[in-house]
Each structure stands twice: as C-alpha cells, then as structure tokens.
Write a protein that holds these residues in place. Sequence first.
Motif, short mmCIF file in Angstrom:
data_model
loop_
_atom_site.label_atom_id
_atom_site.label_comp_id
_atom_site.label_asym_id
_atom_site.label_seq_id
_atom_site.Cartn_x
_atom_site.Cartn_y
_atom_site.Cartn_z
N ARG A 1 0.86 -1.07 -0.12
CA ARG A 1 0.11 -0.15 -0.12
C ARG A 1 1.13 0.93 -0.28
NH1 ARG A 1 -5.50 -0.74 0.72
NH2 ARG A 1 -6.28 -2.98 0.78
N PRO A 2 2.27 1.50 1.06
CA PRO A 2 2.47 2.47 0.70
C PRO A 2 3.54 2.49 -0.49
CG PRO A 2 2.82 1.36 2.78
CD PRO A 2 2.36 0.26 1.75
N LEU A 3 3.62 1.46 -1.52
CA LEU A 3 4.35 1.62 -2.53
C LEU A 3 2.95 2.25 -3.89
CD1 LEU A 3 6.92 1.39 -4.25
CD2 LEU A 3 5.96 -0.68 -4.48
N VAL A 4 2.08 2.16 -3.71
CA VAL A 4 1.38 2.16 -4.86
C VAL A 4 0.22 3.61 -4.17
CG1 VAL A 4 -1.20 1.73 -4.57
CG2 VAL A 4 0.28 -0.21 -4.31
N GLY A 5 0.50 4.07 -3.02
CA GLY A 5 0.65 5.60 -2.38
C GLY A 5 0.71 6.72 -3.29
N HIS B 1 3.38 6.02 -5.97
CA HIS B 1 2.96 5.71 -7.18
C HIS B 1 1.80 7.05 -7.59
CE1 HIS B 1 5.84 3.52 -8.65
NE2 HIS B 1 5.64 2.38 -7.81
N VAL B 2 0.70 6.93 -6.65
CA VAL B 2 -0.50 6.94 -7.09
C VAL B 2 -0.62 9.24 -6.76
CG1 VAL B 2 -3.03 8.19 -5.97
CG2 VAL B 2 -1.83 5.82 -6.68
N ILE B 3 0.30 9.02 -5.87
CA ILE B 3 0.81 11.38 -6.01
C ILE B 3 2.47 11.54 -6.39
CG2 ILE B 3 2.53 12.83 -4.28
CD1 ILE B 3 1.49 10.05 -1.61
N ARG B 4 2.87 10.54 -7.22
CA ARG B 4 4.16 11.15 -8.04
C ARG B 4 3.39 10.96 -9.55
NH1 ARG B 4 7.80 13.70 -9.32
NH2 ARG B 4 9.37 13.06 -10.77
N SER C 1 -0.41 11.85 -9.62
CA SER C 1 -1.03 13.14 -9.82
C SER C 1 -0.12 14.48 -9.56
CB SER C 1 -1.88 13.54 -8.33
OG SER C 1 -0.89 13.13 -7.60
N ASP C 2 1.20 14.70 -9.23
CA ASP C 2 2.09 16.21 -9.22
C ASP C 2 2.51 15.76 -10.81
OD1 ASP C 2 3.75 17.58 -7.50
OD2 ASP C 2 5.36 16.44 -8.57
N GLN C 3 3.27 14.74 -11.48
CA GLN C 3 3.47 14.78 -12.48
C GLN C 3 2.47 15.32 -13.76
OE1 GLN C 3 4.57 10.86 -13.59
NE2 GLN C 3 7.39 11.43 -13.01
N SER C 4 1.04 14.97 -13.50
CA SER C 4 -0.64 15.87 -14.06
C SER C 4 -0.14 16.61 -13.96
CB SER C 4 -1.71 14.60 -13.63
OG SER C 4 -1.05 13.48 -13.95
N ARG C 5 -0.31 17.74 -12.46
CA ARG C 5 -0.67 18.67 -12.09
C ARG C 5 0.36 19.57 -13.02
NH1 ARG C 5 1.26 21.11 -6.25
NH2 ARG C 5 2.67 18.92 -7.29
N ASN C 6 1.53 19.36 -12.83
CA ASN C 6 2.75 19.87 -13.43
C ASN C 6 2.54 20.12 -15.16
OD1 ASN C 6 3.99 20.79 -11.20
ND2 ASN C 6 5.80 18.83 -11.30
N ALA C 7 1.96 19.02 -15.94
CA ALA C 7 2.02 19.21 -17.33
C ALA C 7 0.94 20.38 -17.30
CB ALA C 7 1.63 17.38 -17.92
N ILE C 8 -0.40 20.39 -16.62
CA ILE C 8 -1.01 20.83 -17.16
C ILE C 8 -0.44 22.89 -16.37
CG2 ILE C 8 -3.89 21.80 -15.85
CD1 ILE C 8 -4.22 18.75 -15.52
#
Length: 57
Positions: free
Chosen positions: A37-41, A43-46, A48-55
């Motif tokens: 779970r921590p590893l999946v979390g 990846h989700v945070i990373r 979403s961060d990449q998506s936010r930066n791309a936008i």
Amino acid sequence: MSQDYPLTAHKTIWDFLQAIFAPDQYMLGGNCYLWQRPLVGLHVIRASDQSRNAIAA
C-alpha cells in the motif's frame, strides 16, 4: 523431476507454448498479491504531481 518442473514434461514445442500462454497461467489485472500500500500510494502521489505539472506548463 517433471513434478518439480511441469513445463519440461511437454513433448513438443507446441505443447510447451500452449502451457506457457494458457489463460489459467496468469492472474487477472489488479490481483497482484505483492502490492504494498505505501508503494502504491507513492505512485499515485507521483502521478498526480506529474499531471499537475503538465497542466501548469
């Protein structure tokens, strides 16, 4: 020995390939029992961060 290595019991290459690619040899998507779970979390945070930066770019 064939009990330890069931794929070596096949007589032809075709039998071997059928055994490897048989649908019952694979888990369905999302059924990975090695997920942590921590590893999946992370990846989700990373992602979403990449998506936010791309936008924002």
